[in-house]
Scaffold this motif. Structure first.
Motif, PDB file in Angstrom:
ATOM      1  N   VAL A   3      58.751  13.799  77.245  1.00  0.00           N
ATOM      2  CA  VAL A   3      58.618  14.385  75.898  1.00  0.00           C
ATOM      3  C   VAL A   3      60.107  14.711  75.887  1.00  0.00           C
ATOM      4  O   VAL A   3      60.663  15.488  76.721  1.00  0.00           O
ATOM      5  CB  VAL A   3      57.804  15.796  75.981  1.00  0.00           C
ATOM      6  CG1 VAL A   3      58.080  16.526  74.719  1.00  0.00           C
ATOM      7  CG2 VAL A   3      56.467  15.603  76.284  1.00  0.00           C
ATOM      8  N   LEU A   5      62.957  16.906  73.879  1.00  0.00           N
ATOM      9  CA  LEU A   5      63.176  18.180  72.692  1.00  0.00           C
ATOM     10  C   LEU A   5      64.752  17.763  72.112  1.00  0.00           C
ATOM     11  O   LEU A   5      65.553  17.562  72.809  1.00  0.00           O
ATOM     12  CB  LEU A   5      63.213  19.238  73.521  1.00  0.00           C
ATOM     13  CG  LEU A   5      62.116  19.926  74.324  1.00  0.00           C
ATOM     14  CD1 LEU A   5      62.574  21.250  75.006  1.00  0.00           C
ATOM     15  CD2 LEU A   5      60.963  19.985  73.595  1.00  0.00           C
ATOM     16  N   LYS A  13      66.083  25.636  71.201  1.00  0.00           N
ATOM     17  CA  LYS A  13      65.342  24.440  71.879  1.00  0.00           C
ATOM     18  C   LYS A  13      65.567  24.830  73.375  1.00  0.00           C
ATOM     19  O   LYS A  13      64.555  24.356  74.175  1.00  0.00           O
ATOM     20  CB  LYS A  13      66.392  23.294  71.717  1.00  0.00           C
ATOM     21  CG  LYS A  13      65.846  21.842  72.168  1.00  0.00           C
ATOM     22  CD  LYS A  13      66.651  20.546  71.292  1.00  0.00           C
ATOM     23  CE  LYS A  13      68.256  20.947  71.471  1.00  0.00           C
ATOM     24  NZ  LYS A  13      68.647  20.881  72.986  1.00  0.00           N
ATOM     25  N   VAL A  88      59.549  15.969  70.448  1.00  0.00           N
ATOM     26  CA  VAL A  88      59.545  17.187  69.752  1.00  0.00           C
ATOM     27  C   VAL A  88      60.638  17.784  68.871  1.00  0.00           C
ATOM     28  O   VAL A  88      61.724  18.235  69.659  1.00  0.00           O
ATOM     29  CB  VAL A  88      59.068  18.458  70.787  1.00  0.00           C
ATOM     30  CG1 VAL A  88      58.749  19.880  70.306  1.00  0.00           C
ATOM     31  CG2 VAL A  88      57.787  18.067  71.547  1.00  0.00           C
ATOM     32  N   VAL A  90      62.646  20.309  67.409  1.00  0.00           N
ATOM     33  CA  VAL A  90      62.688  21.954  67.139  1.00  0.00           C
ATOM     34  C   VAL A  90      63.663  22.590  66.143  1.00  0.00           C
ATOM     35  O   VAL A  90      64.640  22.187  65.869  1.00  0.00           O
ATOM     36  CB  VAL A  90      63.274  22.712  68.418  1.00  0.00           C
ATOM     37  CG1 VAL A  90      63.162  24.108  68.445  1.00  0.00           C
ATOM     38  CG2 VAL A  90      62.636  22.078  69.715  1.00  0.00           C
ATOM     39  N   CYS A 103      65.191  16.077  61.344  1.00  0.00           N
ATOM     40  CA  CYS A 103      64.019  15.438  61.628  1.00  0.00           C
ATOM     41  C   CYS A 103      63.605  14.172  60.806  1.00  0.00           C
ATOM     42  O   CYS A 103      62.806  13.515  61.284  1.00  0.00           O
ATOM     43  CB  CYS A 103      62.930  16.733  60.710  1.00  0.00           C
ATOM     44  SG  CYS A 103      61.186  16.396  60.965  1.00  0.00           S
ATOM     45  N   MET A 113      56.245  11.572  67.110  1.00  0.00           N
ATOM     46  CA  MET A 113      56.985  13.153  67.010  1.00  0.00           C
ATOM     47  C   MET A 113      56.212  14.242  66.336  1.00  0.00           C
ATOM     48  O   MET A 113      55.299  13.930  65.626  1.00  0.00           O
ATOM     49  CB  MET A 113      58.272  12.872  66.329  1.00  0.00           C
ATOM     50  CG  MET A 113      58.225  12.796  64.801  1.00  0.00           C
ATOM     51  SD  MET A 113      60.015  12.761  64.054  1.00  0.00           S
ATOM     52  CE  MET A 113      60.240  14.349  64.122  1.00  0.00           C
ATOM     53  N   LEU A 114      56.470  15.340  66.781  1.00  0.00           N
ATOM     54  CA  LEU A 114      56.048  16.312  65.796  1.00  0.00           C
ATOM     55  C   LEU A 114      57.190  17.662  65.577  1.00  0.00           C
ATOM     56  O   LEU A 114      58.039  17.424  66.325  1.00  0.00           O
ATOM     57  CB  LEU A 114      54.747  17.141  66.671  1.00  0.00           C
ATOM     58  CG  LEU A 114      55.224  17.722  68.093  1.00  0.00           C
ATOM     59  CD1 LEU A 114      55.451  19.105  67.878  1.00  0.00           C
ATOM     60  CD2 LEU A 114      53.797  17.770  68.868  1.00  0.00           C
ATOM     61  N   VAL A 116      58.445  21.432  65.670  1.00  0.00           N
ATOM     62  CA  VAL A 116      58.158  22.886  65.796  1.00  0.00           C
ATOM     63  C   VAL A 116      58.736  23.945  64.970  1.00  0.00           C
ATOM     64  O   VAL A 116      59.893  23.685  64.948  1.00  0.00           O
ATOM     65  CB  VAL A 116      58.486  23.007  67.346  1.00  0.00           C
ATOM     66  CG1 VAL A 116      58.356  24.446  67.810  1.00  0.00           C
ATOM     67  CG2 VAL A 116      57.660  22.366  68.297  1.00  0.00           C
ATOM     68  N   LEU A 157      51.090  24.166  70.867  1.00  0.00           N
ATOM     69  CA  LEU A 157      52.213  23.222  71.086  1.00  0.00           C
ATOM     70  C   LEU A 157      51.771  22.206  71.990  1.00  0.00           C
ATOM     71  O   LEU A 157      52.030  21.023  71.844  1.00  0.00           O
ATOM     72  CB  LEU A 157      53.824  23.775  71.382  1.00  0.00           C
ATOM     73  CG  LEU A 157      54.805  22.927  71.551  1.00  0.00           C
ATOM     74  CD1 LEU A 157      55.074  21.947  70.580  1.00  0.00           C
ATOM     75  CD2 LEU A 157      55.790  23.626  72.062  1.00  0.00           C
ATOM     76  N   ILE A 161      51.096  18.075  71.630  1.00  0.00           N
ATOM     77  CA  ILE A 161      51.931  17.062  72.275  1.00  0.00           C
ATOM     78  C   ILE A 161      50.951  16.265  72.572  1.00  0.00           C
ATOM     79  O   ILE A 161      51.280  15.075  72.785  1.00  0.00           O
ATOM     80  CB  ILE A 161      52.838  18.017  73.320  1.00  0.00           C
ATOM     81  CG1 ILE A 161      54.054  18.609  72.728  1.00  0.00           C
ATOM     82  CG2 ILE A 161      53.547  16.625  74.282  1.00  0.00           C
ATOM     83  CD1 ILE A 161      54.805  19.585  73.907  1.00  0.00           C
ATOM     84  N   THR A 164      49.784  13.843  69.990  1.00  0.00           N
ATOM     85  CA  THR A 164      50.845  13.052  69.240  1.00  0.00           C
ATOM     86  C   THR A 164      50.973  11.544  69.699  1.00  0.00           C
ATOM     87  O   THR A 164      51.147  11.370  70.860  1.00  0.00           O
ATOM     88  CB  THR A 164      52.300  13.628  69.468  1.00  0.00           C
ATOM     89  OG1 THR A 164      52.171  15.074  69.007  1.00  0.00           O
ATOM     90  CG2 THR A 164      53.330  13.069  68.509  1.00  0.00           C
TER      91      THR A 164
END
Length: 702
Positions: A3, A5, A13, A88, A90, A103, A113-114, A116, A157, A161, A164
């Motif tokens: 994963v 960030l 972050k 992820v 942020v 993003c 992806m997601l 936050v 979260l 994850i 995802t």
């Protein structure tokens, strides 16, 4: 599961990374480069673990520095050991519009992806409300609202994850083929990809992508030339198109009831704090306050620590069996370590106040105010960040200079940052100032000692700026520099962060300096306790004969001190000090100070530990047991005057202000410049500056 960030700087972050991984983390380097790689491990569920990679902060996939270029390298290369299964992203909930540019770019790469939304607690306080469900629907990705600082939303979260996948991530955004259709089509065929945006990014950044062969690089370059691909223009057009798209996405999603009030307060404060005249006046007053606090607030805890070490040494000598090991432990290790631990209160106060200035948003204003001045001296506003950081430590400050895009600005910043007085010099300054500057108050609230300390810092900053001016004309470069910086709104400092910074920096100071100090103290104690057998035998015979004819107990105690002093002078350390004494005598330094100068080349703070060890071996009497008292009572055998006069102390402080006495800094300059040329130049010019400044000061004031 890997994963990554990803996010803009200052979005929390790193806080989220620490929250996910706890103590289960390590720092290394990305393969082949010196950029730090932070990796940790996290348990997502009872059956699933994740490797969390904290990528450097960046505002977009178009890099402006070496650190930022890592982000696309990792996301684009499937063979990279850090290539993630899930991204992820942020984002700061208080500044969502700006954060979503990155993003939308990452989403267009087609990676699972997601998003936050971090700092939601602060957003609520500022009157900002985001419709999370609608945002998720319009972007086509999962959106998790949380506050990493308050550990709020972490379980949600982790579940997000786990769930995802590429299917749960819809690629949405803009049609990038409109910018260079033929070039994108050819690159897609060449590198065998179906992703339009990936092909566009390859056209922009292929020179920095290490996973392409030389032949592939040439072929991509040929496609660029054939289709007249203008990278900077297309980047600008794409950014404008993305912001237009994001405006439609965010319509009716963000309700900011506190925006007017928030910016009103910030604007009012900025009209004073960044004013051309008052801004600098207030900054100077803040500096006065900081250095005054370092002396006045720390005096009581320092006294307690100092007395504690005196008691420990006396207790040890009284209860431990007499012998070499006891002397080594108490007069070597304990004395050396005591010379460092005593300064913890001052280090803690310095870092606490710097942390408060950063957290409130004031430090960003200082950078903004200084930009115009810095440019006249060959630096940019971005150079202020490493230079102010240099007050703490030059090593991370030099590494932070990577964010300066212009090569000339970056090199000059690296070359002058070690001149700014760091926390390792603080023990030297405060010890010497306490010896020769009276503890008096001026105007009822300003400490004379605090003002002297501030003067030392101002001298170092002025010296750094003047050296930068000289280098501006020596180092040639055609690049033009620019300065873009986001000024955050004013906020209350995060007190937990301030306390953590105090603890972490003090611990680092003690542990990092402590290792060096203990090693130096042990070696130094051995060198100061032993010497050539012929010399020591002659001293023993001399004092045995004198003691045989003396019965007075006071005279015998005096003879013991004289014998210890003569042995120290004829020890290996004494011989070494006396060898360099002719070179340093014009600066007002004796051979004992000479020994401290030599040991200080490992680390500046070793000066205090060396003085503690030297004067412990020299056996001062009980009434002058603290290192300050021993140094205050030290007499020059030739003149009978104190060794540490005002002239000698100022000369010594100036030497430490300018000299490059830190091997870690030399190593990091070599690592950042990938050449021995720059650290050698730095070592030579700083040593020369130190010698000349000390010589002038002592000769004028003696």
């Amino acid at each position: 599961m890997k994963v990554a960030l990803v996010g803009n700087p200052n979005t929390g972050k790193s806080t989220l990374f620490n929250l996910l991984t706890g103590l289960n983390q390590k720092i290394g380097n990305f393969p082949g480069i010196t950029v730090d790689k932070k990796v940790g491990f996290c348990k997502l569920s009872a059956t699933q673990n994740a490797e969390i990679i904290d990528l450097p902060g960046t505002y977009s996939l178009y890099p402006k520095s070496k650190d930022e270029s890592i982000v696309f390298q990792v996301l684009a290369d499937k063979n990279n050991s850090s290539h993630p299964d899930v991204v992820v992203l942020v984002a700061d909930a208080t500044n969502l519009r700006r954060n979503l540019l990155l993003c939308s770019q990452v989403a267009d790469l087609g990676l699972p992806m997601l998003l936050v939304l971090n700092m939601t607690d602060m957003a609520r306080k500022e009157g900002i409300h985001v419709n999370v469900n609608k945002l998720s629907e319009r972007l086509g990705i999962q959106v998790v609202a949380m506050s990493a600082r308050k550990n709020d939303g972490l379980d949600t979260l982790k579940k997000a994850i786990s769930h995802t996948t590429a299917i749960s991530t819809q690629v949405s955004g803009i049609d990038v083929t409109i910018f260079a259709p033929e070039a994108i089509a050819e690159v897609k065929a060449k590198i065998k990809t179906e992703n339009d945006y990936y092909a566009l990014q390859v056209l922009h950044q292929h020179e920095h992508l290490t996973f392409f062969t030389a032949k592939e690089q040439q072929e991509i370059e040929a496609i660029e030339k054939a289709h007249h691909f203008e990278s900077s223009k297309i980047q600008g057009a794409e950014t404008i198109a993305r912001y237009r798209y994001l405006s439609t996405v965010l319509t009716d999603l963000i309700f900011d009831t506190g925006a007017e009030k928030k910016f009103k307060v910030t604007d009012k404060l900025d009209s004073i704090l960044t004013n051309r005249f008052w801004g600098f006046f207030i900054f100077i007053l803040i500096l006065f306050f900081v250095f005054n606090a370092i002396f006045s607030w720390s005096s009581y805890p320092m006294e307690l620590i100092e007395n504690g070490f005196v008691w420990l040494t006396e207790f040890g000598h009284a209860h431990l069996p007499a012998g070499v090991l006891t002397n080594l432990l108490l007069d070597g290790v304990v004395a050396g370590l005591g010379g460092i631990i005593i300064f913890i209160p001052q280090i803690a106060i310095l870092f606490a106040l710097i942390s408060i200035l950063e957290d409130t948003g004031y430090m960003a204003r200082v950078t903004f105010m200084m930009d115009k001045i810095m440019r006249k001296f060959g630096l940019s506003g971005k150079s202020v960040v490493p230079m102010i950081g240099g007050i703490a430590c030059a090593v991370p400050s030099i590494m932070s200079a990577r964010n300066i895009e212009n090569w000339k600005d970056r090199i000059i910043t690296i070359m002058v940052t070690p001149l700014v007085s760091c926390s390792a010099r603080l023990p030297v300054y405060t010890l010497l100032i306490s010896l020769v500057v009276p503890n008096k108050m001026i105007l009822g609230f300003l400490s004379l000692q605090g003002l002297t300390l501030m003067a030392m810092y101002v001298i170092s900053i002025v010296a750094a700026i003047l050296v930068a001016l000289v280098m501006k004309f020596i180092i040639k470069a055609k690049e033009k520099s620019y300065f873009i910086m986001e000024l955050p709104v004013y906020r209350m400092p995060r007190w937990s962060n301030v306390i953590y910074t105090m603890y972490e920096k003090s611990k680092t100071f003690v542990l990092e300096a402590g290792k060096v100090i203990i090693a130096i103290s042990i070696v130094l104690w051995v060198l100061a306790t032993y010497g050539p057998s012929k010399r020591f035998d002659a001293i023993e015979k001399k004092y045995t004969a004198i003691e045989a004819n003396s019965t007075d107990s006071v005279q015998l105690a005096s003879l013991e001190r004289d014998k210890a002093a003569e042995k120290l002078e004829n020890s290996y350390a004494g011989i070494l000090g006396q060898t360099i004494e002719p070179a340093i005598k014009p600066l007002g330094f004796d051979w004992k100070i000479g020994i401290a100068l030599i040991t200080s080349f490992a680390a500046r703070e070793a000066f205090v530990g060396t003085m503690s060890t030297i004067y412990s071996v020299d056996n001062g009497d009980e009434q002058t047991a603290t290192i300050r008292n021993k140094m205050r009572d030290a007499k020059n055998p030739e003149t009978g005057l104190p060794v540490f006069t005002f002239a000698t102390s100022l000369s010594l402080m100036l030497f430490y202000a300018f000299a490059m006495q830190c091997m870690s800094t030399v190593a990091v300059v070599y690592r950042e410049t990938k050449s021995w040329k720059w650290p050698v130049i730095q070592l030579v010019y700083m040593t020369a500056m130190a010698y000349v400044a000390s010589l002038i000061a002592y000769q004028f004031l003696k």
